[in-house]
Design an enzyme around this catalytic site. Structure first.
Site, mmCIF file in Angstrom:
data_model
loop_
_atom_site.group_PDB
_atom_site.id
_atom_site.type_symbol
_atom_site.label_atom_id
_atom_site.label_comp_id
_atom_site.label_asym_id
_atom_site.label_seq_id
_atom_site.Cartn_x
_atom_site.Cartn_y
_atom_site.Cartn_z
ATOM 1 N N ARG A 1 0.772 -1.110 -0.136
ATOM 2 C CA ARG A 1 0.032 0.106 -0.087
ATOM 3 C C ARG A 1 0.745 1.209 0.066
ATOM 4 O O ARG A 1 0.264 2.292 -0.297
ATOM 5 C CB ARG A 1 -1.070 -0.008 1.040
ATOM 6 N N TYR A 2 2.118 1.096 0.367
ATOM 7 C CA TYR A 2 3.028 2.391 0.338
ATOM 8 C C TYR A 2 3.733 2.507 -0.884
ATOM 9 O O TYR A 2 4.207 3.606 -1.165
ATOM 10 C CB TYR A 2 3.975 2.085 1.504
ATOM 11 N N THR A 3 4.268 1.422 -1.696
ATOM 12 C CA THR A 3 4.872 1.482 -2.852
ATOM 13 C C THR A 3 4.158 1.706 -4.181
ATOM 14 O O THR A 3 3.150 1.307 -4.234
ATOM 15 C CB THR A 3 5.786 0.269 -2.940
#
Length: 880
Positions: A122-124
């Site tokens: 979800r962050y990359t």
């Protein structure tokens, strides 16, 4: 249980169901998960990720999107597995230290060479790299086959139409069921040069290819120590290369020596390496190091190892190479899928497969583009007709009540065509599926439904505004394109020229310099030199499991002893072949199809008595339904030596040992076998020996070796013994000469269930023959008791075959100081002194050699030379 449920239950044999289900699972793992396709170098999960990103427009010239979005799209549409498997795949394709040519452009934390985990999906964010488009180019031009996805709603490509030989460029690794692959990455410039060289010369040798592709090129650079392993891997598909960290001994500003490590071997975890070195220092396993510091940053790797004043930097460095992962062995095993079938490839075969794939892709693309070009020229002809007859065309359209009426009116009549277009018309531009009565007919033109539809699709202002010159220009350009496409499809030379041009474009766009340096073989480790020479017992089971154990694992017993387990067997498996060899010997492996394969003893798995070993099909490239039936240890290939082979059907063949001195990865034909015959024994002779063939019905024939001439590899051989046609054993020892296998008498059908040759013995010296039977009985008989006959006779009785004894299973020559090993179909082995077996005449039944259970039978006998007469050897009671 209700009747409906009961009626839907089908009884199955659980053993057969387990075998079938496990085979299905194994093939699913092999084809659908673990092994790459030789054509595009990708496993299914990699292919599906890239295909999904391409379909969603997540290309290199677009903005990054969340990794979670890509993962969700992949598992929802194409890959119904866990999200972690898909994300791990994306992460690896975005790591510069994992792939030589990254296929995914990642933004965010994607892990490090220290083994740090990547950030959550979800962050990359990700998008494709520019080079990735070269794998997907022409995907929409019917260049590859598509198959339904898991729910049948979407189609996914079976392989990508890649312009990059990705299997070599990025390598691959994976563990399937019963097989594995480990292919190193290479430099794209070099691989493409190899492909171009192959295109120029299809018969190019691997040595010539290696002038273009000298070896692997790892993303972490480092050094490859020596070329021996590379050459072996490129020739056979299997090999080992030694990869070293790039380390130099320098003097710092304080005048102290330091080892500076700037590059690490491929797949080595830097943090664990530093930790291991520190541990060796603490445990004093490495002397001479005062401190170790990791100064690595985003600019690159730098590990400083401080050397003590009284230590020598080069010596410490060599210790680090031997004790840590600063030097690792990269085992190359080039296994990939060839149209769904797992295969071991050499370097040339991989390049050949890629070029053949490009031929198919370019051919299919040309067919697609030819069809589209013809369709376009056909439409242009229709537009030209409309422009030439614009007033009539508009009148028909205006006077028609609807589109259908207009279409019918336009297509039901002929039209004149502008002379400039008529002069350009070419049969090559005519669509294949166009009906014969349509198109130009004399000086009139009949419009097809497709042309009529194209005309009616135009708005009135566009119909009246058609520029005739533009139509002619586009038409001429398409004719040139059609001519070139037809040339590509009709000329192999032009086809390969197109492939060459496209590969050169890829090379110019994405080629780069080599990272990994290949150094001379100084300090190269010779694996055989590291293997201690010792005598071992090599066993091959009926199911094809092979292993070796130290000879010292077996203590001698008195005859009649119960023995000890030689190996752990499945219920239906048993030891079929057993021999004593040295770890440095070569094992000549003769197969049921008369083929010969080579193995070094130390290449076999070393296992305990309780282990089954490893399937020999995972070691040798055996063909379907082929099994190893005879094995022979060889220490050296001497010019005056011969190999004598005997088959169950009584055929013998002699061939020079030097014929087998050039190992080939795929084996060679050693003997042409007839019908259901199979090889049962091999031995080495000097050309002047005698040959003895022992049959299961208790007979033996002894004849001079010079009665059999030396033959070529493809010869069938000659008849050695006349086998019994019934179970009635006669004492008639008369001889009937049959000179050659081609004689009519030699063609008599034999039933190997009644009688067959079980042992080949080449007697050396005097000694005696020890014969063993199915039920564990046997005897020794002096060699002088066996008369020399002509070959192809019935021979003489070697041992009485009776209900107590059972049939003969084996015979071997022994000396008084020898020991023998007997193995049963239950996996029990007994080792006993030959001196404890009585010497009796030929026509006798013998004594008990091993005690067997009611349903247990002896299947193999092996001689062990120069037995140790240590009084401490285990003993057991004997019984005759």
């Amino acid at each position: 249980m209700t009747d409906s449920i009961q009626s839907s239950i089908t009884p199955v044999n659980i053993e057969e169901e387990l075998k079938s289900s496990y085979l299905d699972y194994a093939m699913s793992v092999i084809v659908g998960r673990a092994l790459p396709d030789v054509r595009d170098g990708l496993k299914p999960v990699h292919r599906r990720v890239l295909f999904s990103m391409d379909r969603e427009g997540n290309t290199a010239n677009k903005k990054y999107v969340k990794s979670a979005r890509v993962v969700g799209d992949v598992i929802g549409k194409y890959h119904p597995h866990g999200d972690s498997a898909v994300y791990d795949t994306i992460v690896r394709m975005a790591q510069p230290f994992s792939l030589r040519y990254m296929l995914v452009d990642g933004q965010g934390n994607f892990g490090s060479i220290d083994g740090d985990a990547p950030a959550a999906m979800r962050y990359t964010e990700v998008r494709m790299q520019k080079i990735t488009q070269a794998l997907l180019t022409d995907l929409d031009k019917e260049t590859v086959n598509f198959s339904p996805n898991y729910d049948g709603e979407l189609m996914i490509p079976d392989v990508l139409p890649t312009r990059i030989p990705a299997l070599l460029a990025n390598g691959s690794s994976g563990i399937a069921v019963g097989m594995a692959t480990n292919i190193p990455p290479h430099n794209l410039n070099e691989v493409l040069n190899g492909c171009l060289a192959y295109i120029d010369k299809n018969e190019i040798t691997i040595d010539e290819l290696m002038q273009h592709i000298p070896g692997p090129d790892f993303p972490t650079a480092a050094l490859i120590n020596g070329r021996k392993g590379i050459e072996e891997a490129y020739r056979t598909g299997r090999g080992k290369v030694y990869v070293r960290a790039r380390a130099t001994v320098e003097t710092n500003e304080k005048g102290r020596e330091q080892i500076i490590v700037s590059e690490l071997p491929y797949q080595v975890n830097k943090a664990k390496l530093v930790e291991k070195i520190a541990e060796l220092i603490r445990e004093k396993k490495i002397e001479g190091i005062s401190n170790i510091t990791d100064l690595s940053n985003k600019e690159g790797i730098r590990i400083e190892i401080d050397i003590k004043r009284d230590a020598v930097g080069e010596v410490v460095l060599n210790h680090l190479y031997s004790l840590t992962q600063m030097q690792v062995t990269f085992g190359i095993n080039m296994v990939a899928l060839d149209h769904g079938q797992p295969r071991l490839f050499n370097l040339k075969e991989i390049i050949e497969a890629f070029v053949l794939h490009r031929r198919e892709v370019v051919t299919r693309r040309s067919i697609f583009e030819l069809r589209k070009a013809r369709e376009r020229t056909h439409i242009l002809e229709g537009l030209a007709v409309a422009r030439s007859n614009i007033d009539e065309m508009i009148a028909i359209i205006r006077n028609s009540k609807n589109r259908e009426e207009a279409a019918t009116s336009i297509s039901s009549r002929s039209w004149t065509l502008h002379s400039d277009i008529i002069n350009l018309l070419d049969a090559s531009a005519r669509p294949d599926e166009l009906e014969e009565n349509l198109g130009i007919q004399g000086e009139q033109y009949y419009l097809s439904p497709a042309q009529v539809n194209a005309i009616l699709e135009l708005r009135l202002h566009r119909l009246t505004g058609i520029a005739f010159e533009e139509v002619i220009k586009e038409y001429e350009e398409l004719l040139v394109k059609i001519a070139d496409l037809l040339h590509i499809l009709s000329s192999a030379e032009r086809l390969m020229e197109v492939i060459r041009e496209e590969l050169e474009e890829v090379k110019a766009q994405f080629g780069d310099d080599r990272l990994t340096e290949i150094t001379a073989a100084s300090g190269d480790i010779d694996l055989e030199d590291l293997i201690a020479q010792e005598d071992v017992v090599v066993t091959l089971s009926h199911e094809g499991y092979v292993k070796y154990q130290p000879l010292t694992d077996y203590e001698a017993q008195r005859r009649g002893g119960k023995g000890k387990s030689a190996t752990k067997m499945k219920e239906e498996d048993f030891i079929e072949k057993l021999l004593v060899a040295n770890t440095h010997d070569t094992i000549l492996c003769f197969s049921s199809r008369g083929r010969l394969y080579w193995l070094k003893v130390y290449q076999l798995p070393q296992a305990s008595r309780g282990a089954r070993g490893r399937p020999i099909v995972n070691i040798l490239p055996l063909q379907e339904n082929e099994r190893i039936t005879a094995i022979l240890p060889v220490s050296a290939y001497e010019e005056d030596k011969f190999v004598v082979m005997a088959t169950a059907g009584g055929i013998v063949k002699k061939i020079a040992l030097t014929e087998f001195s050039r190992p080939r990865s795929n084996g060679i034909i050693a003997l042409n076998l007839r019908d259901e015959d199979e090889l049962i024994g091999v031995d080495i002779t000097d050309g002047s020996n005698e040959i003895m063939l022992f049959s299961s019905q208790g007979r033996v024939v002894r004849f001079a070796e010079n009665a059999v001439r030396a033959m070529g590899r493809l010869a069938t051989g000659v008849r050695g013994i006349k086998l019994a046609l019934t179970n009635d054993i006669s004492d008639d020892e008369s001889a009937v000469e049959i000179e050659d296998i081609s004689d009519d008498n030699a063609e008599a059908s034999l039933d190997l269930n009644i009688d067959k040759v079980v042992s080949l013995v080449v007697p050396k010296g005097e000694g005696a023959i020890l014969t063993a039977t199915q039920n564990g009985y046997g005897k020794r008989t002096q060699l002088s008791e066996y008369p020399t006959k002509s070959r192809n006779t019935k021979g003489v009785i070697s041992i009485k075959v009776s209900e107590r004894n059972g049939k003969v299973v084996a015979a071997t020559q022994v000396e008084e100081t020898d020991q023998i090993m007997l193995i049963t179909d239950a996996g029990t082995l007994v080792r006993t002194r030959v001196s404890e077996v009585s010497i009796v005449g030929r026509n006798t039944q013998g004594v008990r050699l091993i005690r067997t259970a009611d349903d247990e039978h002896v299947v193999s006998l092996e001689r062990v030379c120069d037995a140790d007469e240590d009084d401490s050897l285990e003993e057991s009671s004997s019984e005759e």
